[in-house]
Enzyme design. Sequence first.
Site, short mmCIF file in Angstrom:
data_model
loop_
_atom_site.label_atom_id
_atom_site.label_comp_id
_atom_site.label_asym_id
_atom_site.label_seq_id
_atom_site.Cartn_x
_atom_site.Cartn_y
_atom_site.Cartn_z
N CYS A 17 0.75 -0.89 0.35
CA CYS A 17 0.06 0.50 0.01
C CYS A 17 0.75 0.80 0.37
O CYS A 17 1.98 1.60 -0.23
CB CYS A 17 -1.20 -0.03 1.26
SG CYS A 17 -0.23 -0.16 2.82
N HIS A 27 14.58 -15.13 11.58
CA HIS A 27 14.03 -14.01 13.18
C HIS A 27 12.69 -14.73 13.69
O HIS A 27 12.15 -15.43 15.02
CB HIS A 27 15.01 -12.88 13.95
CG HIS A 27 15.86 -13.28 14.21
ND1 HIS A 27 16.39 -12.52 15.37
CD2 HIS A 27 17.38 -14.32 13.44
CE1 HIS A 27 18.04 -12.96 15.61
NE2 HIS A 27 17.84 -14.06 14.60
N HIS A 66 14.17 -18.80 18.30
CA HIS A 66 12.52 -17.74 17.64
C HIS A 66 11.60 -19.19 17.28
O HIS A 66 10.79 -18.03 17.44
CB HIS A 66 13.85 -17.68 15.85
CG HIS A 66 14.35 -16.97 16.17
ND1 HIS A 66 14.66 -15.64 16.67
CD2 HIS A 66 15.92 -17.30 15.90
CE1 HIS A 66 16.17 -15.78 16.79
NE2 HIS A 66 16.86 -17.08 16.86
C1 RB5 Z 1 -4.14 5.52 1.41
O1 RB5 Z 1 -4.08 6.56 0.61
C2 RB5 Z 1 -3.08 4.42 2.09
O2 RB5 Z 1 -4.19 5.43 2.62
C3 RB5 Z 1 -2.66 3.50 2.43
O3 RB5 Z 1 -1.95 3.28 0.06
C4 RB5 Z 1 -2.06 3.10 3.14
O4 RB5 Z 1 -0.81 3.89 2.97
C5 RB5 Z 1 -1.99 2.54 4.51
O5 RB5 Z 1 -1.64 2.67 4.97
#
Ligand code: RB5
Length: 151
Positions: free
Chosen positions: A71, A104, A139
């Site tokens: 993300c 780990h 671990h």
């Molecule tokens: C999207 O704008 C953003 O919030 C998402 O990609 C991410 O970084 C969330 O943790």
Amino acid sequence: MQISNPLKLAFGCDHAGYFLHTFLIDFAKSSSFEVIDCGAFDQSSVDYPDYAKCVSKKVLEGAADFGVLICGTGIGMSIAANKQKGIRAALCVTEYEAMMARQHNDANILCLGARVIGEGLAKQCLLAFLKSEFLGGRHQDRIQKIEIVSK
Ligand code: RB5
């Protein structure tokens, strides 16, 4: 854990991770890994937990050996994936972290932030993650404690 040959990888991203996701999928395919693409499939705004869930499920049911979630920061994906019992998702920004996450922590999902790292470093993190093996021993005992805490 039984690792397949070729390695099977499940990928997922949101809109912010879309370009890095397609870059890493192309790289994985050209490296002869098997790829499961959970999407997203374009840059339309979507909710990262849906993709974290899809990739986590593929890993938990054994369809994939490892997952990769991308993300904007990698933070949302790691929080969402770690809600699934049996998932150990590690947000990494260096090769060292990616290596240690396997050695780990026996991490089974690598999380990356597309707004944080570039393609070259992301590829190096992925390679370090995939070529590093869990060391077990003390671990393993610590991971067992995580399982108990989350019961
Ligand atoms: C999207 O704008 C953003 O919030 C998402 O990609 C991410 O970084 C969330 O943790």
